[in-house]
Design a protein around this motif. Structure first.
Motif, PDB file in Angstrom:
ATOM      1  N   MET A   1       0.844  -1.196   0.000  1.00 40.84           N
ATOM      2  CA  MET A   1       0.000   0.000   0.000  1.00 40.84           C
ATOM      3  C   MET A   1       0.883   1.251   0.000  1.00 40.84           C
ATOM      4  N   ASP A   2       0.537   2.197  -0.855  1.00 38.48           N
ATOM      5  CA  ASP A   2       1.327   3.427  -0.915  1.00 38.48           C
ATOM      6  C   ASP A   2       1.082   4.277   0.318  1.00 38.48           C
ATOM      7  N   VAL A   3       2.175   4.753   0.873  1.00 35.71           N
ATOM      8  CA  VAL A   3       2.067   5.570   2.079  1.00 35.71           C
ATOM      9  C   VAL A   3       2.513   6.983   1.749  1.00 35.71           C
ATOM     10  N   ASP A   4       1.728   7.938   2.189  1.00 37.48           N
ATOM     11  CA  ASP A   4       2.119   9.335   2.050  1.00 37.48           C
ATOM     12  C   ASP A   4       3.057   9.647   3.223  1.00 37.48           C
ATOM     13  N   TRP A   5       4.368   9.561   2.958  1.00 37.14           N
ATOM     14  CA  TRP A   5       5.332   9.686   4.054  1.00 37.14           C
ATOM     15  C   TRP A   5       5.377  11.089   4.636  1.00 37.14           C
ATOM     16  N   ASN A   6       5.034  12.078   3.817  1.00 34.33           N
ATOM     17  CA  ASN A   6       4.974  13.436   4.370  1.00 34.33           C
ATOM     18  C   ASN A   6       3.927  13.525   5.460  1.00 34.33           C
ATOM     19  N   GLN A   7       2.756  12.973   5.129  1.00 35.96           N
ATOM     20  CA  GLN A   7       1.671  12.992   6.118  1.00 35.96           C
ATOM     21  C   GLN A   7       2.040  12.132   7.336  1.00 35.96           C
ATOM     22  N   ALA A   8       2.640  10.973   7.052  1.00 32.70           N
ATOM     23  CA  ALA A   8       3.000  10.066   8.144  1.00 32.70           C
ATOM     24  C   ALA A   8       4.002  10.722   9.098  1.00 32.70           C
ATOM     25  N   LEU A   9       4.995  11.398   8.526  1.00 33.30           N
ATOM     26  CA  LEU A   9       5.987  12.067   9.373  1.00 33.30           C
ATOM     27  C   LEU A   9       5.353  13.171  10.204  1.00 33.30           C
ATOM     28  N   GLN A  10       4.426  13.892   9.568  1.00 30.76           N
ATOM     29  CA  GLN A  10       3.734  14.954  10.316  1.00 30.76           C
ATOM     30  C   GLN A  10       2.933  14.371  11.474  1.00 30.76           C
ATOM     31  N   VAL A  11       2.180  13.319  11.163  1.00 33.86           N
ATOM     32  CA  VAL A  11       1.340  12.702  12.197  1.00 33.86           C
ATOM     33  C   VAL A  11       2.218  12.156  13.323  1.00 33.86           C
ATOM     34  N   GLY A  12       3.312  11.500  12.953  1.00 33.30           N
ATOM     35  CA  GLY A  12       4.169  10.875  13.952  1.00 33.30           C
ATOM     36  C   GLY A  12       4.967  11.873  14.764  1.00 33.30           C
ATOM     37  N   MET A  13       5.697  12.728  14.081  1.00 31.53           N
ATOM     38  CA  MET A  13       6.598  13.649  14.786  1.00 31.53           C
ATOM     39  C   MET A  13       5.824  14.738  15.528  1.00 31.53           C
ATOM     40  N   ILE A  14       4.915  15.374  14.808  1.00 33.91           N
ATOM     41  CA  ILE A  14       4.153  16.459  15.453  1.00 33.91           C
ATOM     42  C   ILE A  14       3.261  15.876  16.549  1.00 33.91           C
ATOM     43  N   GLY A  15       2.698  14.707  16.260  1.00 34.51           N
ATOM     44  CA  GLY A  15       1.829  14.079  17.252  1.00 34.51           C
ATOM     45  C   GLY A  15       2.569  13.800  18.545  1.00 34.51           C
ATOM     46  N   PHE A  16       3.739  13.196  18.428  1.00 34.69           N
ATOM     47  CA  PHE A  16       4.529  12.861  19.629  1.00 34.69           C
ATOM     48  C   PHE A  16       4.918  14.135  20.388  1.00 34.69           C
ATOM     49  N   ALA A  17       5.329  15.151  19.611  1.00 39.35           N
ATOM     50  CA  ALA A  17       5.711  16.424  20.249  1.00 39.35           C
ATOM     51  C   ALA A  17       4.510  17.043  20.964  1.00 39.35           C
ATOM     52  N   LEU A  18       3.333  16.933  20.348  1.00 36.79           N
ATOM     53  CA  LEU A  18       2.148  17.531  20.965  1.00 36.79           C
ATOM     54  C   LEU A  18       1.725  16.808  22.235  1.00 36.79           C
ATOM     55  N   VAL A  19       1.910  15.473  22.253  1.00 38.57           N
ATOM     56  CA  VAL A  19       1.605  14.739  23.493  1.00 38.57           C
ATOM     57  C   VAL A  19       2.450  15.307  24.621  1.00 38.57           C
ATOM     58  N   PHE A  20       3.737  15.512  24.312  1.00 44.98           N
ATOM     59  CA  PHE A  20       4.642  16.085  25.322  1.00 44.98           C
ATOM     60  C   PHE A  20       4.191  17.483  25.739  1.00 44.98           C
ATOM     61  N   LEU A  21       3.879  18.297  24.722  1.00 47.68           N
ATOM     62  CA  LEU A  21       3.500  19.683  25.007  1.00 47.68           C
ATOM     63  C   LEU A  21       2.274  19.728  25.919  1.00 47.68           C
TER      64      LEU A  21
END
Lengths: 84, 384
Positions: A1-21
């Motif tokens: 399955m094709d993955v939109d890595w830009n979106q995935a990186l945003q969801v992963g990195m920003i998401g993790f940072a936001l949990v911390f914030l």
């Protein structure tokens, strides 16, 4: 399955940072609230990061003797099942 | 056909159904004999057995006039359990009301007394995001990867809630993986803790008692926490809102009857319904797929990474604080309340008999629940 890595990186990195914030903000607010309700020791960000236990900065519980209170291992936690 | 009037289930038995019956029996064995999460695994295991009996009709769904003997997302439920599944899980009522009950059972005292432990709960969410990327690399879609990653949060209702929103066809495998690994916390965590900490670190002494928390603080915490988290992550409102409401019922001191019902009778009823629903979704058609096996493998990766994340953050914090914390309490940042905290307490006692880390570990443990619910809200907010 094709993955939109830009979106995935945003969801992963920003998401993790936001949990911390979110939890850092909550921790700071609770530290401040603790200070507000227990005015014996003033709140300071320096205390928040420098003190190991975090409790001494806001505590109004003065332990009179050098001995620590007796520990009750059954305190509040009653069974072995996970709650969640 | 028996005497030409009664259709028995025997002709409908398939190899897949037999495999699932064995799986259901295994879950019953783990729950009853090994006492692993019996409150969940017993209804789940029995649900699996019920729904894989041919022609029982418990999970029947109609799609465009065609009857299916398993649950089809978007179809019309016509069986007892398919209706329960539809209204309970599809409508998201059961996991959210379980969160209400969890809130009513939770004492936020350790977090309020030591707010820094909230950070350890956040650190353990590393496992969620690590497994998220691992699932993407293995070819899962982004929605499926989020549902698999959240297993690392070790929180059953949150896992079910998120999976139902993003990848409903994975609900059986993610829920069973989450609850199975939660039961296996005492086996999974100790080797990781010992691998990532030195003996000296494990012996670090922490005061067993936290400061006394006033009732005012306990009453105000759920209100403040709900406002802050929902303001920042609106999609977390259902989970956090119900969790904090349950806690307010407990701490307000004026709604004892409601708190008692939420944490006992209601919780028990919902646990039966949730277990049956999860088990009922595990028909051979829905569950026997290669992806289910991968979900189980990724689930344990998520758990291990979450444990590691909490420990490593605790070690990092020790570089900046004067009075060191025992890094093992970071491992309790995976929710699994209170099992993960008990594991830390047990290892702490083995390493230093003077150490009673249970209450210190309860802070990250409860923070893990808040962190996982926040992470779930972020996934929903970013992906839906």
């Amino acid at each position: 399955m094709d993955v939109d890595w830009n979106q995935a990186l945003q969801v992963g990195m920003i998401g993790f940072a936001l949990v911390f914030l979110v939890l850092v903000i909550l921790a700071l607010v609770m530290q401040f609230t603790g200070w507000f309700f227990n005015k014996s020791v003033g709140f300071s960000f320096k205390n928040f990061f420098k003190k190991g236990e975090g409790d001494e900065a806001v505590t109004d519980l003065k332990i009179e003797s050098e001995e620590e209170p007796e520990y009750d291992p059954d305190l509040q936690i009653s069974n072995g099942n996970n709650q969640n | 056909m028996l005497f030409d009037v009664l259709e028995t289930g025997l002709p409908g038995i398939t190899w897949g159904a037999i495999a699932m019956l064995i799986g259901g029996a295994l879950l019953l064995y783990l729950g009853i004999v090994k006492k692993m999460e019996p409150l969940l695994l017993v209804p789940i295991g029995f649900g699996v057995i019920l729904v894989n009996m041919p022609f029982g009709g418990l999970m029947d769904t109609v799609v465009d006039g065609v009857l299916y003997h398993y649950y089809v997302v978007g179809g019309e439920p016509v069986g007892l359990l398919s209706r329960l599944f539809y209204y309970g899980l599809d409508w998201e009522i059961i996991p959210l009301f379980i969160f209400l009950g969890l809130g009513a059972m939770t004492d936020f005292g350790p977090i309020i007394a030591n707010p820094k432990t909230l950070l350890l709960g956040a650190g353990a969410q590393f496992g969620v995001y690590f497994a998220f990327f691992a699932a993407l690399l293995l070819g899962f879609s982004i929605h499926e990867a989020a549902s698999i990653g959240i297993i690392g949060g070790a929180d059953g209702p949150t896992t079910i809630y998120l999976t139902n929103r993003l990848a409903p066809t994975f609900i059986g495998s993610t829920a069973v993986a989450a609850y199975t690994y939660m039961a296996l916390v005492p086996i999974i965590q100790p080797p990781i803790i010992k691998l990532l900490t030195s003996k000296k670190e494990r012996q670090i002494y922490m005061k067993p008692q936290l400061r006394e928390v006033s009732r005012k603080e306990k009453v105000i915490f759920p209100v403040i926490a709900a406002i802050i988290i929902i303001l920042l992550v609106p999609a977390a409102a259902p989970l956090i809102g119900m969790f904090m409401l349950g806690n307010l019922l407990r701490e307000s001191g004026v709604t004892e009857r409601l708190a008692d019902t939420a944490s006992n009778a209601m919780m028990n009823i919902l646990t039966v319904c949730l277990g049956l629903c999860v088990g009922a979704f595990m028909t051979a058609e829905n569950f026997l797929r290669f992806e289910s096996l991968l979900v189980f493998c990724l689930g344990i990766v998520a758990f291990a990474a979450a444990t590691a994340g909490g420990i490593l953050l605790a070690k990092l914090m020790n570089l900046f604080i004067k009075e060191k914390i025992n890094p093992m309490i970071g491992a309790a940042g995976v929710s699994a309340v209170p099992m993960a905290a008990r594991v830390v307490q047990k290892i702490g006692q083995e390493e230093n008999p003077q150490n009673f880390l249970l209450m210190q570990a309860m802070g990250p443990n409860i923070a893990g629940v808040i962190g996982t619910a926040t992470a779930a809200g972020l996934f929903i907010g970013m992906l839906q």
